[in-house]
Design a protein around this motif. Sequence first.
Motif, PDB file in Angstrom:
ATOM      1  N   VAL A 149       1.687   8.446   2.975  1.00 20.96           N
ATOM      2  CA  VAL A 149       1.235   8.656   1.596  1.00 20.96           C
ATOM      3  C   VAL A 149       0.879  10.119   1.332  1.00 20.96           C
ATOM      4  O   VAL A 149       0.718  10.513   0.179  1.00 20.96           O
ATOM      5  N   ARG A 150       0.768  10.935   2.368  1.00 19.81           N
ATOM      6  CA  ARG A 150       0.503  12.364   2.184  1.00 19.81           C
ATOM      7  C   ARG A 150       1.751  13.150   1.803  1.00 19.81           C
ATOM      8  O   ARG A 150       1.663  14.305   1.366  1.00 19.81           O
ATOM      9  N   LEU A 151       2.916  12.547   2.022  1.00 18.46           N
ATOM     10  CA  LEU A 151       4.157  13.282   1.796  1.00 18.46           C
ATOM     11  C   LEU A 151       4.349  13.596   0.320  1.00 18.46           C
ATOM     12  O   LEU A 151       3.874  12.871  -0.539  1.00 18.46           O
ATOM     13  N   PRO A 152       5.090  14.665   0.017  1.00 16.94           N
ATOM     14  CA  PRO A 152       5.237  15.066  -1.380  1.00 16.94           C
ATOM     15  C   PRO A 152       6.081  14.080  -2.186  1.00 16.94           C
ATOM     16  O   PRO A 152       6.856  13.317  -1.612  1.00 16.94           O
ATOM     17  N   ARG A 163       0.834  -1.212   0.000  1.00 17.44           N
ATOM     18  CA  ARG A 163       0.000   0.000   0.000  1.00 17.44           C
ATOM     19  C   ARG A 163       0.864   1.256   0.000  1.00 17.44           C
ATOM     20  O   ARG A 163       0.514   2.261  -0.624  1.00 17.44           O
ATOM     21  N   LEU A 164       1.998   1.199   0.691  1.00 20.37           N
ATOM     22  CA  LEU A 164       2.901   2.352   0.712  1.00 20.37           C
ATOM     23  C   LEU A 164       3.477   2.617  -0.673  1.00 20.37           C
ATOM     24  O   LEU A 164       3.589   3.771  -1.106  1.00 20.37           O
ATOM     25  N   ALA A 165       3.799   1.554  -1.392  1.00 19.26           N
ATOM     26  CA  ALA A 165       4.360   1.699  -2.741  1.00 19.26           C
ATOM     27  C   ALA A 165       3.328   2.242  -3.714  1.00 19.26           C
ATOM     28  O   ALA A 165       3.647   3.040  -4.605  1.00 19.26           O
ATOM     29  N   ARG A 166       2.078   1.806  -3.577  1.00 16.38           N
ATOM     30  CA  ARG A 166       1.043   2.185  -4.546  1.00 16.38           C
ATOM     31  C   ARG A 166       0.366   3.511  -4.244  1.00 16.38           C
ATOM     32  O   ARG A 166      -0.099   4.196  -5.152  1.00 16.38           O
ATOM     33  N   GLY A 167       0.309   3.882  -2.958  1.00 18.47           N
ATOM     34  CA  GLY A 167      -0.584   4.968  -2.582  1.00 18.47           C
ATOM     35  C   GLY A 167       0.026   6.342  -2.497  1.00 18.47           C
ATOM     36  O   GLY A 167      -0.694   7.329  -2.414  1.00 18.47           O
ATOM     37  N   GLY A 168       1.350   6.456  -2.485  1.00 18.16           N
ATOM     38  CA  GLY A 168       1.953   7.751  -2.224  1.00 18.16           C
ATOM     39  C   GLY A 168       2.739   8.319  -3.381  1.00 18.16           C
ATOM     40  O   GLY A 168       2.737   7.779  -4.492  1.00 18.16           O
ATOM     41  N   GLY A 169       3.429   9.410  -3.103  1.00 20.31           N
ATOM     42  CA  GLY A 169       4.263  10.068  -4.096  1.00 20.31           C
ATOM     43  C   GLY A 169       5.694   9.579  -4.018  1.00 20.31           C
ATOM     44  O   GLY A 169       5.982   8.479  -3.530  1.00 20.31           O
ATOM     45  N   ASN A 170       6.608  10.418  -4.468  1.00 17.62           N
ATOM     46  CA  ASN A 170       8.012  10.019  -4.536  1.00 17.62           C
ATOM     47  C   ASN A 170       8.577   9.690  -3.161  1.00 17.62           C
ATOM     48  O   ASN A 170       9.321   8.722  -3.006  1.00 17.62           O
ATOM     49  N   SER A 171       8.228  10.481  -2.135  1.00 20.11           N
ATOM     50  CA  SER A 171       8.742  10.223  -0.793  1.00 20.11           C
ATOM     51  C   SER A 171       8.324   8.844  -0.308  1.00 20.11           C
ATOM     52  O   SER A 171       9.141   8.072   0.204  1.00 20.11           O
TER      53      SER A 171
END
Length: 304
Positions: A301-304, A204-212
């Motif tokens: 996942v909110r991180l830029p 989920r971390l890999a799919r849900g967030g941005g570059n960070s």
Amino acid sequence: MTGIILDCDPGVDDAIALALAVASPEIRLRAVTAVAGNRPVETTSRNARRLLDLLGAGDIPVYAGAARSLAYSEPRCSTSHGEDGLGGIDIGSGNSIGSDHATDIIAAALAGPQGAELTLVAVGPLTNLALVEIKYPGLLARAAAILVMGGAAFTAGNITPAAEFNFWSDPLAAHVVLSSGADLRIFGLDVTSRVAMTPDFLGRLARGGGNSARKLHDMLKVYGRSDPLLHDTCPVAFLVEPGMFTSERGYMQIDWSPGLGEGRSHFWPEMMETRPKPSNVSVVTHVDNGALLTLLEERLVRLP
């Protein structure tokens, strides 16, 4: 909002703790101080700067601190996080760090007008905090609280049969901090051994967030091959959701003399009549791992 200084030795689990602090509006991260631990201080301070720049928090200052433990001429480091401390993941070179020494920054913050409102979160060896207490006796007790990742009250160690890595890396510093009279909450292996990342969490971390989030995922994937436990996230998560954790008051002391037991934590719960001295710590013993992983996912996942 809780104002904190995060004292760390990045380290992949330090990176996740740092990211959670940046991503949490309940926390105001005033500064990051680095200490020798997972890697030498030149590397840990540079990693902290690189991570903050990756996370979009380039305005938060970073300061390097102690390059070795109080009693030894060389740092006690580990390569479990890779030679660079971040699993070999490229996150850029980062900007420059501050020129002041970390212990001076911590001392000035505690002695300042808002020092009594400041929380120290220490997730590496306690050398920087101990140096503050040695130079300014009683100053650590001015902090609103000190949250420490270190020790093992009821379980075996992870670097020796007796000791957890952070306390083993500088056991004399741990002794100084535990003797300071500060409001201490200890997040040792008793609780961090329950905080294991799962394949679903990583996915989920890999799919849900941005570059960070993707970079943090890549670090965790490498780190998880040797250790799936997110030790250093616990004190930061406590500031966000303290209800996830259970604690027990008591007295703790550390074996700081060289030998097979060096770095061992001895803990007497408050209820024990044989407790040699009054309680000096709250030891965190349990956490809702599912709730902690959910918190991490939602914030990272909110991180830029």
